[in-house]
Scaffold this motif. Structure first.
Motif, PDB file in Angstrom:
ATOM      1  N   MET A   1       0.848  -1.176   0.000  1.00 42.31           N
ATOM      2  CA  MET A   1       0.000   0.000   0.000  1.00 42.31           C
ATOM      3  C   MET A   1       0.895   1.241   0.000  1.00 42.31           C
ATOM      4  O   MET A   1       1.584   1.519   0.985  1.00 42.31           O
ATOM      5  CB  MET A   1      -0.901  -0.030   1.232  1.00 42.31           C
ATOM      6  CG  MET A   1      -1.881   1.088   1.298  1.00 42.31           C
ATOM      7  SD  MET A   1      -2.932   0.929   2.752  1.00 42.31           S
ATOM      8  CE  MET A   1      -3.538   2.582   2.814  1.00 42.31           C
ATOM      9  N   GLU A   2       0.884   1.944  -1.091  1.00 42.92           N
ATOM     10  CA  GLU A   2       1.813   3.057  -1.304  1.00 42.92           C
ATOM     11  C   GLU A   2       1.709   4.145  -0.239  1.00 42.92           C
ATOM     12  O   GLU A   2       2.732   4.687   0.209  1.00 42.92           O
ATOM     13  CB  GLU A   2       1.587   3.665  -2.681  1.00 42.92           C
ATOM     14  CG  GLU A   2       1.991   2.761  -3.821  1.00 42.92           C
ATOM     15  CD  GLU A   2       1.703   3.368  -5.179  1.00 42.92           C
ATOM     16  OE1 GLU A   2       1.578   4.611  -5.262  1.00 42.92           O
ATOM     17  OE2 GLU A   2       1.604   2.603  -6.142  1.00 42.92           O
ATOM     18  N   GLU A   3       0.483   4.494   0.176  1.00 37.93           N
ATOM     19  CA  GLU A   3       0.306   5.557   1.165  1.00 37.93           C
ATOM     20  C   GLU A   3       0.940   5.174   2.501  1.00 37.93           C
ATOM     21  O   GLU A   3       1.542   6.008   3.179  1.00 37.93           O
ATOM     22  CB  GLU A   3      -1.175   5.864   1.373  1.00 37.93           C
ATOM     23  CG  GLU A   3      -1.890   6.366   0.139  1.00 37.93           C
ATOM     24  CD  GLU A   3      -2.448   5.251  -0.746  1.00 37.93           C
ATOM     25  OE1 GLU A   3      -3.158   5.586  -1.703  1.00 37.93           O
ATOM     26  OE2 GLU A   3      -2.158   4.060  -0.497  1.00 37.93           O
ATOM     27  N   LEU A   4       0.815   3.909   2.871  1.00 43.04           N
ATOM     28  CA  LEU A   4       1.394   3.438   4.130  1.00 43.04           C
ATOM     29  C   LEU A   4       2.921   3.453   4.054  1.00 43.04           C
ATOM     30  O   LEU A   4       3.590   3.924   4.977  1.00 43.04           O
ATOM     31  CB  LEU A   4       0.885   2.035   4.458  1.00 43.04           C
ATOM     32  CG  LEU A   4       1.480   1.370   5.693  1.00 43.04           C
ATOM     33  CD1 LEU A   4       1.221   2.186   6.951  1.00 43.04           C
ATOM     34  CD2 LEU A   4       0.929  -0.047   5.830  1.00 43.04           C
ATOM     35  N   VAL A   5       3.474   2.952   2.960  1.00 42.59           N
ATOM     36  CA  VAL A   5       4.932   2.946   2.798  1.00 42.59           C
ATOM     37  C   VAL A   5       5.476   4.378   2.839  1.00 42.59           C
ATOM     38  O   VAL A   5       6.479   4.658   3.505  1.00 42.59           O
ATOM     39  CB  VAL A   5       5.331   2.222   1.495  1.00 42.59           C
ATOM     40  CG1 VAL A   5       6.805   2.451   1.172  1.00 42.59           C
ATOM     41  CG2 VAL A   5       5.026   0.728   1.605  1.00 42.59           C
ATOM     42  N   ARG A  40     -10.282  -0.167   4.087  1.00 38.75           N
ATOM     43  CA  ARG A  40     -10.864  -0.425   2.762  1.00 38.75           C
ATOM     44  C   ARG A  40     -10.047  -1.424   1.958  1.00 38.75           C
ATOM     45  O   ARG A  40     -10.609  -2.243   1.225  1.00 38.75           O
ATOM     46  CB  ARG A  40     -11.027   0.889   2.004  1.00 38.75           C
ATOM     47  CG  ARG A  40     -12.120   1.762   2.586  1.00 38.75           C
ATOM     48  CD  ARG A  40     -12.214   3.083   1.859  1.00 38.75           C
ATOM     49  NE  ARG A  40     -13.265   3.913   2.441  1.00 38.75           N
ATOM     50  CZ  ARG A  40     -13.266   5.226   2.415  1.00 38.75           C
ATOM     51  NH1 ARG A  40     -12.286   5.895   1.830  1.00 38.75           N
ATOM     52  NH2 ARG A  40     -14.262   5.901   2.963  1.00 38.75           N
ATOM     53  N   VAL A  41      -8.718  -1.351   2.069  1.00 35.33           N
ATOM     54  CA  VAL A  41      -7.867  -2.291   1.326  1.00 35.33           C
ATOM     55  C   VAL A  41      -8.102  -3.719   1.812  1.00 35.33           C
ATOM     56  O   VAL A  41      -8.298  -4.634   1.013  1.00 35.33           O
ATOM     57  CB  VAL A  41      -6.377  -1.890   1.442  1.00 35.33           C
ATOM     58  CG1 VAL A  41      -5.471  -2.985   0.886  1.00 35.33           C
ATOM     59  CG2 VAL A  41      -6.122  -0.575   0.708  1.00 35.33           C
ATOM     60  N   PHE A  42      -8.091  -3.917   3.124  1.00 33.89           N
ATOM     61  CA  PHE A  42      -8.343  -5.258   3.659  1.00 33.89           C
ATOM     62  C   PHE A  42      -9.767  -5.720   3.333  1.00 33.89           C
ATOM     63  O   PHE A  42      -9.984  -6.880   2.974  1.00 33.89           O
ATOM     64  CB  PHE A  42      -8.112  -5.310   5.167  1.00 33.89           C
ATOM     65  CG  PHE A  42      -6.667  -5.407   5.558  1.00 33.89           C
ATOM     66  CD1 PHE A  42      -5.855  -6.422   5.087  1.00 33.89           C
ATOM     67  CD2 PHE A  42      -6.112  -4.478   6.425  1.00 33.89           C
ATOM     68  CE1 PHE A  42      -4.517  -6.513   5.456  1.00 33.89           C
ATOM     69  CE2 PHE A  42      -4.779  -4.559   6.808  1.00 33.89           C
ATOM     70  CZ  PHE A  42      -3.973  -5.579   6.322  1.00 33.89           C
ATOM     71  N   LEU A 175       0.277  -5.197   4.368  1.00 37.90           N
ATOM     72  CA  LEU A 175       0.231  -3.982   3.551  1.00 37.90           C
ATOM     73  C   LEU A 175       1.613  -3.381   3.327  1.00 37.90           C
ATOM     74  O   LEU A 175       1.864  -2.775   2.288  1.00 37.90           O
ATOM     75  CB  LEU A 175      -0.674  -2.946   4.204  1.00 37.90           C
ATOM     76  CG  LEU A 175      -2.131  -3.334   4.372  1.00 37.90           C
ATOM     77  CD1 LEU A 175      -2.910  -2.194   5.002  1.00 37.90           C
ATOM     78  CD2 LEU A 175      -2.749  -3.728   3.044  1.00 37.90           C
ATOM     79  N   ALA A 176       2.498  -3.508   4.303  1.00 40.53           N
ATOM     80  CA  ALA A 176       3.887  -3.050   4.171  1.00 40.53           C
ATOM     81  C   ALA A 176       4.767  -4.132   4.771  1.00 40.53           C
ATOM     82  O   ALA A 176       4.519  -4.594   5.887  1.00 40.53           O
ATOM     83  CB  ALA A 176       4.102  -1.721   4.890  1.00 40.53           C
ATOM     84  N   GLU A 190       8.536  -6.583  -1.101  1.00 44.35           N
ATOM     85  CA  GLU A 190       7.261  -6.460  -1.806  1.00 44.35           C
ATOM     86  C   GLU A 190       6.107  -6.842  -0.881  1.00 44.35           C
ATOM     87  O   GLU A 190       6.137  -7.900  -0.243  1.00 44.35           O
ATOM     88  CB  GLU A 190       7.245  -7.341  -3.050  1.00 44.35           C
ATOM     89  CG  GLU A 190       6.019  -7.153  -3.895  1.00 44.35           C
ATOM     90  CD  GLU A 190       6.067  -7.950  -5.181  1.00 44.35           C
ATOM     91  OE1 GLU A 190       4.996  -8.097  -5.804  1.00 44.35           O
ATOM     92  OE2 GLU A 190       7.159  -8.408  -5.571  1.00 44.35           O
ATOM     93  N   ALA A 191       5.120  -5.990  -0.826  1.00 50.38           N
ATOM     94  CA  ALA A 191       3.960  -6.225   0.049  1.00 50.38           C
ATOM     95  C   ALA A 191       2.991  -7.197  -0.611  1.00 50.38           C
ATOM     96  O   ALA A 191       3.036  -7.438  -1.813  1.00 50.38           O
ATOM     97  CB  ALA A 191       3.275  -4.916   0.357  1.00 50.38           C
ATOM     98  N   ASP A 192       2.077  -7.748   0.198  1.00 52.13           N
ATOM     99  CA  ASP A 192       1.064  -8.670  -0.302  1.00 52.13           C
ATOM    100  C   ASP A 192      -0.108  -7.940  -0.930  1.00 52.13           C
ATOM    101  O   ASP A 192      -0.750  -8.438  -1.849  1.00 52.13           O
ATOM    102  CB  ASP A 192       0.538  -9.550   0.840  1.00 52.13           C
ATOM    103  CG  ASP A 192       1.645 -10.380   1.463  1.00 52.13           C
ATOM    104  OD1 ASP A 192       2.395 -11.034   0.728  1.00 52.13           O
ATOM    105  OD2 ASP A 192       1.773 -10.352   2.708  1.00 52.13           O
ATOM    106  N   LEU A 193      -0.452  -6.767  -0.398  1.00 52.00           N
ATOM    107  CA  LEU A 193      -1.603  -6.007  -0.887  1.00 52.00           C
ATOM    108  C   LEU A 193      -1.183  -4.589  -1.200  1.00 52.00           C
ATOM    109  O   LEU A 193      -0.298  -4.040  -0.598  1.00 52.00           O
ATOM    110  CB  LEU A 193      -2.719  -5.974   0.172  1.00 52.00           C
ATOM    111  CG  LEU A 193      -3.297  -7.313   0.593  1.00 52.00           C
ATOM    112  CD1 LEU A 193      -4.297  -7.102   1.722  1.00 52.00           C
ATOM    113  CD2 LEU A 193      -3.967  -8.009  -0.574  1.00 52.00           C
TER     114      LEU A 193
END
Length: 193
Positions: A1-5, A40-42, A175-176, A190-193
């Motif tokens: 998840m780009e925003e989290l990273v 929302r992602v989960f 996510l991260a 690399e993240a899973d989602l």
């Protein structure tokens, strides 16, 4: 998840060889907009899985888990680390070692909130040594509930947790993912989602 990273890169602090401090948006002060995105992602990943409950361990897992539950429109349960006088029902318990606090807590969920017909998604803030996830899996299996997956906000992939959880046959989605730390900087996998 780009925003989290991006947020980890901006606000995360590496402490020593194995600790990531993210207290400005996840583990102490909370960024509700980011947590809603996480929810929302989960929820999108598990939209067709028939989830009936979201489960976490207090306290830092509560906020992301609540947003996941909201997005899935199901109840969220958190395992309590201390029994209080209002917990008079039969309790399901597990001993869980905290990597960051260096203590073992007995976590508990009232049996009345978990049914054999439940299909559960476990959500937690961090996956390091896997003990929180394994403790929740033990409780959920004792209740007869099915565990559909483990959702992790930040995984420290250089530690043993993921492997231990995957040995149970339950899939892990992070996510991260952190591969390690290099000179005080986070190195991502690399993240899973």
């Amino acid at each position: 998840m780009e925003e989290l990273v991006a947020r980890i890169k901006q606000d995360g602090t590496v402490l020593g060889d194995d600790i990531l401090k993210v207290d400005s948006f996840l583990t102490h002060q909370v960024d509700p907009k980011l947590m809603r995105q996480i929810g929302r992602v989960f929820a999108a990943k598990f939209a067709d899985a028939g989830i009936t409950k979201v489960v976490t361990i207090e306290a830092s897992g509560n906020v992301p888990a609540a947003y996941v539950a909201e997005a899935l429109d199901v109840p969220m349960i958190f395992a309590k680390k201390a029994k209080n006088v209002t917990m008079t029902d039969e309790l399901l318990t597990a001993d869980v070692y905290s990597f960051t606090k260096k203590i073992t807590s007995t976590v508990q969920i009232s049996r009345k909130f978990l049914l054999e017909t439940d299909k559960v998604l476990v959500i937690d803030d961090f996956l390091a040594n896997g003990q929180a996830a394994l403790g929740l899996i033990k409780i959920l299996h004792e209740a007869g509930a099915q565990v559909a997956g483990i959702g992790i906000v930040i995984e420290k992939s250089f530690q043993t947790g993921r492997g231990l959880v995957e040995e149970t046959g339950i899939p892990v989605f992070s996510l991260a993912r952190i591969a390690g730390f290099d000179a005080g900087e986070v190195v991502f996998a690399e993240a899973d989602l």
